[in-house]
Design a protein around this motif. Structure first.
Motif, short mmCIF file in Angstrom:
data_model
loop_
_atom_site.label_atom_id
_atom_site.label_comp_id
_atom_site.label_asym_id
_atom_site.label_seq_id
_atom_site.Cartn_x
_atom_site.Cartn_y
_atom_site.Cartn_z
N TYR A 169 35.56 0.52 -8.59
CA TYR A 169 34.46 -0.20 -9.25
C TYR A 169 33.65 -1.01 -8.24
O TYR A 169 32.42 -0.92 -8.21
CB TYR A 169 34.99 -1.13 -10.35
CG TYR A 169 33.94 -2.12 -10.81
CD1 TYR A 169 32.87 -1.70 -11.58
CD2 TYR A 169 34.00 -3.45 -10.43
CE1 TYR A 169 31.88 -2.59 -11.99
CE2 TYR A 169 33.03 -4.35 -10.83
CZ TYR A 169 31.97 -3.91 -11.60
OH TYR A 169 31.00 -4.80 -11.98
N TYR A 170 34.33 -1.79 -7.44
CA TYR A 170 33.62 -2.69 -6.54
C TYR A 170 32.81 -1.97 -5.47
O TYR A 170 31.75 -2.44 -5.07
CB TYR A 170 34.59 -3.69 -5.89
CG TYR A 170 35.07 -4.74 -6.86
CD1 TYR A 170 34.16 -5.60 -7.48
CD2 TYR A 170 36.41 -4.86 -7.19
CE1 TYR A 170 34.59 -6.55 -8.39
CE2 TYR A 170 36.85 -5.82 -8.09
CZ TYR A 170 35.93 -6.66 -8.69
OH TYR A 170 36.35 -7.60 -9.59
N HIS A 171 33.27 -0.82 -5.02
CA HIS A 171 32.52 -0.08 -4.01
C HIS A 171 31.27 0.59 -4.59
O HIS A 171 30.36 0.94 -3.86
CB HIS A 171 33.41 0.94 -3.30
CG HIS A 171 34.42 0.30 -2.40
ND1 HIS A 171 34.06 -0.47 -1.31
CD2 HIS A 171 35.77 0.29 -2.43
CE1 HIS A 171 35.15 -0.92 -0.72
NE2 HIS A 171 36.21 -0.48 -1.38
N SER A 172 31.25 0.77 -5.92
CA SER A 172 30.08 1.39 -6.54
C SER A 172 29.16 0.37 -7.22
O SER A 172 28.11 0.75 -7.71
CB SER A 172 30.53 2.43 -7.57
OG SER A 172 31.21 1.80 -8.64
N ALA A 173 29.55 -0.89 -7.25
CA ALA A 173 28.75 -1.92 -7.93
C ALA A 173 27.60 -2.37 -7.03
O ALA A 173 27.82 -2.93 -5.95
CB ALA A 173 29.63 -3.11 -8.29
N GLY A 174 26.39 -2.11 -7.48
CA GLY A 174 25.21 -2.48 -6.69
C GLY A 174 25.09 -3.96 -6.43
O GLY A 174 24.71 -4.39 -5.33
N TRP A 175 25.42 -4.75 -7.44
CA TRP A 175 25.32 -6.21 -7.28
C TRP A 175 26.24 -6.68 -6.16
O TRP A 175 25.89 -7.60 -5.42
CB TRP A 175 25.65 -6.94 -8.60
CG TRP A 175 27.07 -6.76 -9.06
CD1 TRP A 175 27.55 -5.80 -9.88
CD2 TRP A 175 28.19 -7.57 -8.69
NE1 TRP A 175 28.91 -5.95 -10.06
CE2 TRP A 175 29.33 -7.04 -9.34
CE3 TRP A 175 28.36 -8.70 -7.89
CZ2 TRP A 175 30.60 -7.58 -9.21
CZ3 TRP A 175 29.62 -9.25 -7.76
CH2 TRP A 175 30.73 -8.69 -8.41
N LEU A 176 27.42 -6.06 -6.05
CA LEU A 176 28.37 -6.48 -5.02
C LEU A 176 27.87 -6.10 -3.63
O LEU A 176 28.06 -6.84 -2.67
CB LEU A 176 29.76 -5.89 -5.27
CG LEU A 176 30.81 -6.33 -4.26
CD1 LEU A 176 31.08 -7.83 -4.37
CD2 LEU A 176 32.08 -5.55 -4.42
N GLN A 177 27.23 -4.94 -3.52
CA GLN A 177 26.70 -4.52 -2.23
C GLN A 177 25.66 -5.53 -1.72
O GLN A 177 25.65 -5.89 -0.54
CB GLN A 177 26.10 -3.11 -2.32
CG GLN A 177 27.06 -2.05 -2.81
CD GLN A 177 28.35 -1.98 -2.00
OE1 GLN A 177 28.33 -2.04 -0.79
NE2 GLN A 177 29.47 -1.85 -2.70
#
Length: 140
Positions: free
Chosen positions: A74-82
Motif C-alpha cells: 500500500y505505502y509504495h503505491s500511495a501517491g500522497w506518501l511519495q
C-alpha cells in the motif's frame, strides 16, 4: 503499529521543534554584538543540533520506515506518501544546511543577515503544513 505511529509522531514533533528553534537562534546569534552572547549562542546551537535535532531526525526516519514495513504494498503505491517522502528528503537537506550553519557560527564565518535567517526559519513551517495535510487528508 499504533505504538510505532505514536513514537513516529513524537520524534517528528521533536525534530520540528529543533528545526523551528535552531534558525531562530541563528537570528539572535547574528544580531548579538558581544562575545559572551555569541559564545552562548554557539553552545546552544551545538547542543540543540547534536542533542535534539539529529537524534529526533533519525528516530523519525526509523519509525517512519518501520510504519511503512507493516503494509509495504500500500505505502509504495500511495501517491500522497511519495510526495510526503519527497518533502522529508527536502527536510533532511534543510537539517544538514542547519548543521553547516552551526559549524559556520562556531568558526565565526557566517555572512548571512538576520533577515535571511528569519525567512530561512519559515521553510520548515511550509513543510509541516504540507506533510500534515498529506498524511491526514491523503488527497491522492
Amino acid at each position: 503499529m499504533l505504538w510505532v505511529k505514536a513514537f513516529h509522531i513524537v520524534s517528528m514533533v521533536c525534530w520540528f521543534a529543533a528545526l523551528f528553534y535552531l534558525p531562530r537562534l541563528f537570528v539572535y546569534h547574528v544580531d548579538a554584538t558581544d562575545a559572551l552572547s555569541k559564545d552562548r549562542f554557539t553552545i546552544m546551537e551545538r547542543r540543540l543540533y547534536r542533542g535534539i535535532a539529529i537524534p529526533s531526525m533519525i528516530a523519525t526516519i526509523v519509525f517512519g520506515g518501520w510504519l511503512m514495513s507493516f503494509n509495504p504494498a500500500y505505502y509504495h503505491s500511495a501517491g500522497w506518501l511519495q510526495v510526503k517522502l519527497g518533502i522529508v528528503v527536502l527536510l533532511i537537506i534543510y537539517h544538514h544546511i542547519c548543521g553547516s550553519y552551526v559549524k559556520k557560527f562556531a568558526a565565526g564565518t557566517v555572512n548571512k543577515s538576520g533577515r535571511f535567517f528569519r525567512v530561512f526559519n519559515e521553510l520548515p513551517v511550509l513543510a509541516l503544513i504540507a506533510i500534515v495535510i498529506l498524511a491526514v487528508v491523503r488527497p491522492f
